[in-house]
Design an enzyme around this catalytic site. Structure first.
Site, short mmCIF file in Angstrom:
data_model
loop_
_atom_site.label_atom_id
_atom_site.label_comp_id
_atom_site.label_asym_id
_atom_site.label_seq_id
_atom_site.Cartn_x
_atom_site.Cartn_y
_atom_site.Cartn_z
N CYS A 187 78.44 -1.43 43.27
CA CYS A 187 78.12 -0.06 43.65
C CYS A 187 76.64 0.06 44.05
O CYS A 187 76.23 -0.50 45.04
CB CYS A 187 78.51 0.88 42.51
SG CYS A 187 78.57 2.60 43.05
N TYR A 188 75.82 0.74 43.28
CA TYR A 188 74.40 0.82 43.65
C TYR A 188 73.79 -0.57 43.75
O TYR A 188 72.94 -0.83 44.61
CB TYR A 188 73.64 1.67 42.60
CG TYR A 188 72.16 1.77 42.90
CD1 TYR A 188 71.66 2.76 43.73
CD2 TYR A 188 71.26 0.84 42.36
CE1 TYR A 188 70.31 2.84 44.02
CE2 TYR A 188 69.90 0.91 42.64
CZ TYR A 188 69.44 1.91 43.46
OH TYR A 188 68.10 1.98 43.76
N ASP A 235 83.06 -0.66 10.59
CA ASP A 235 81.77 -0.88 11.24
C ASP A 235 80.65 -1.21 10.26
O ASP A 235 79.90 -2.16 10.46
CB ASP A 235 81.39 0.35 12.08
CG ASP A 235 82.51 0.76 13.02
OD1 ASP A 235 83.36 -0.10 13.30
OD2 ASP A 235 82.53 1.93 13.44
N HIS A 268 84.25 -0.42 41.56
CA HIS A 268 83.97 -0.84 40.18
C HIS A 268 85.04 -1.81 39.66
O HIS A 268 86.08 -1.36 39.19
CB HIS A 268 83.88 0.38 39.27
CG HIS A 268 82.65 1.18 39.54
ND1 HIS A 268 81.45 0.90 38.93
CD2 HIS A 268 82.42 2.20 40.39
CE1 HIS A 268 80.52 1.73 39.40
NE2 HIS A 268 81.09 2.54 40.29
#
Ligand code: XMP
Length: 508
Positions: A81-82, A226, A168
């Site tokens: 993309c960019y 976690d 993407h």
């Protein structure tokens, strides 16, 4: 030392997802901001670079741009993309504002072969999200794909091993995105792969050792995955200089407190098990409002933890089990600033420590793999999501010791039957709720007046939306009989068939 792919982050929404997809292919990937100097980039000895997307236009004056020396580095590169637009612009192509494309688009291959598209069909769906587009290719590049809104949707220079895609490949809506990334890594860049969570563990342990030096660290265990994995990895790195405080609020499910005790009691760290059920029950006396319950539990959790911390003397580091999705939720692009310790569950300023967040680059399923790698019990690591306030928000009305006991036993039966039937593989959460309703029943010629128990089982991708699980009737029947016969005081079982929305997964 295994190969590292560096993802140069131009401010992308998806930089972490790119890194994660690369790791899924067995190649270690990490993110580096676009502002990193050439020396910083090269010091990491990358085997390839991926230039991420970003919200800017290459023509804006302060548009993000990496050090141009990377173009001469000889490293294989993939622009996304960019990242593609910057490569095209920097290498002498032309980028113009075009018709923006957001969402699905059809990509068509142009004639000719390319290592990037090996095994990919002539036409397939890609996911676009761009305003500007590449109008003319830089010298040396071939056109690989075009779409309606992007005359150049992919380009490549096989000689220099520089490739770029406008779409993407990291998102699931791009068909063959995985193949394209795999082709870049193994066909185009010639990497060999073979990285796994075991290698991540070695690298991360080393990094924690360097960061903490000879300092000490503290972690609050909640019973969740976690915090347990974060504690275990820091323990692996610094051993007894880590103190784990397990604040047991008495609102955990059957066997969970023991599980944490077993997992950590025998490791070489300081383990403090604070059994605070009575304090939590006292704080919850008379409280029926769900938000009030959450607040009281959260505040007391912090207070109990602080009291223990105060007894330990100075601590240099506080370990947090922050995951990457927590980082995104706190606002994209602010990853570096969000967790100053004001945001750590309201810990006061005078607790002077720095934050250590060893999981902040990982997604939940990666954390589970890491937990297994660290030897934590499977039951702890594979545990379904469970809310911090625990069983308190699964009982409507006041939290009392006897009701907790009843719910805990009913929940254990529900979970056992669902897991025994193998139905847990398909569903997101499965548990019992105490709705606080008493009804009349008849058991063994006696009239009873007992509690009703609700069974909740939902399918979901991320907890944001959910549907009730279509459990087989025979299984529901087994659950109902088992709960009523094994849990004294329960005489009725209901199945919740509400999706989210309009309901929520939890009852409170
Ligand atoms: P709801 O009930 O909002 O739940 O549909 C969505 C997901 O979030 C979990 N949940 C919580 N987790 N503290 C937590 O740590 C909470 O207060 C809390 N409330 C809900 C819930 O279990 C589900 O996975």
């Amino acid at each position: 030392m295994s190969e590292t792919v560096l993802v140069l982050d131009f401010g992308a929404q998806y930089a972490q997802l790119i890194a994660r997809r690369v790791r899924d292919q067995g190649v270690y990937a990490e993110i580096i901001p676009v502002t990193a100097s050439y020396e910083e980039i090269m010091a990491k000895e990358p085997a390839a670079l991926i230039l991420s997307g970003g919200p800017d236009s290459v023509y804006r004056e302060d548009a993000p741009a990496p050090d141009r020396r990377i173009l001469e580095s000889g490293l294989p590169m993939l622009g996304i993309c960019y990242g593609m637009q910057w490569l095209a612009y920097a290498l002498g192509g032309r980028v113009d504002p075009g018709t923006p494309e957001y969402g699905p688009a059809r990509a068509h291959r142009s004639a000719g072969d390319s290592s990037l598209l090996r095994g990919v069909p002539q036409e397939f769906q890609v996911w676009m999200s761009h305003g500007d587009r590449v109008e003319s290719l830089p010298p040396g590049f071939s056109l690989l794909l075009r779409s309606e809104g992007a005359p150049c949707a992919a380009m490549g220079d096989e000689q220099r091993k520089i490739f770029a895609v406008q779409f993407h490949p990291e998102v699931v809506h791009t068909e063959h995105g995985k193949e394209i990334l795999r082709n870049f890594l193994f066909e185009a860049a010639g990497l060999s792969g073979g990285w796994d969570m075991g290698s991540f563990l070695d690298i991360e342990v080393e990094r924690i050792r360097e960061t903490v030096g000879d300092g000490s660290a503290l972690v609050a265990l909640s019973g969740g995955v976690d915090s347990a994995v974060a504690a275990a990895i820091v323990q692996r790195a610094i051993g007894e200089r880590l103190t784990a405080v397990f604040v047991d609020h008495g609102l955990l499910r059957d066997g969970e407190g023991e599980q944490v005790e077993q997992a950590f009691g025998s490791r070489s760290l300081r383990f403090i098990h604070v059994k605070a059920q009575d304090r939590f029950l006292a704080a919850l006396r008379g409280v029926v409002d769900p938000e009030e319950k959450r607040k009281k539990i959260g505040n007391l959790f912090i207070r109990v933890f602080e009291e223990e911390a105060a007894k330990l003397g100075p601590i240099d580091w506080l370990v947090q089990g922050t995951l990457y999705p927590d980082v995104i939720e706190s606002g994209p692009g602010k990853a570096a600033v969000i967790k100053s310790h004001h945001n750590v569950g309201g810990l006061p300023d005078d607790l002077k420590f720095r934050l250590l967040e060893p999981l902040r680059d990982l997604f939940k399923d990666e954390v589970r793999l890491l937990g297994e790698e660290l030897g934590l019990p499977r039951a702890l690591v594979r545990r379904q999501p469970f809310p911090g306030p625990g069983l308190a928000i699964r009982m409507v009305g006041e939290v009392q010791a006897e009701r907790l006991d009843l719910l805990r036993r009913a929940d254990a039966v529900v979970r056992r039957e669902i897991e025994r039937a193998g139905a847990d593989a398909e569903i997101w959460q499965w548990f019992a709720v105490l709705p606080g309703v008493r009804t009349v029943g008849v058991q063994g010629d006696h009239r009873t007046y007992g509690e009703a128990v609700v069974v909740r089982a939902v399918s979901s991708e991320d907890g944001m939306t959910a549907d009730w699980a279509r459990l087989p009737h025979e299984l529901l029947q087994r659950i109902a009989s088992a709960v009523v016969s094994e849990v004294h005081g329960v005489n009725r079982v209901l199945y919740d068939i509400t999706s989210k929305p309009p309901g929520t997964i939890e009852w409170e």
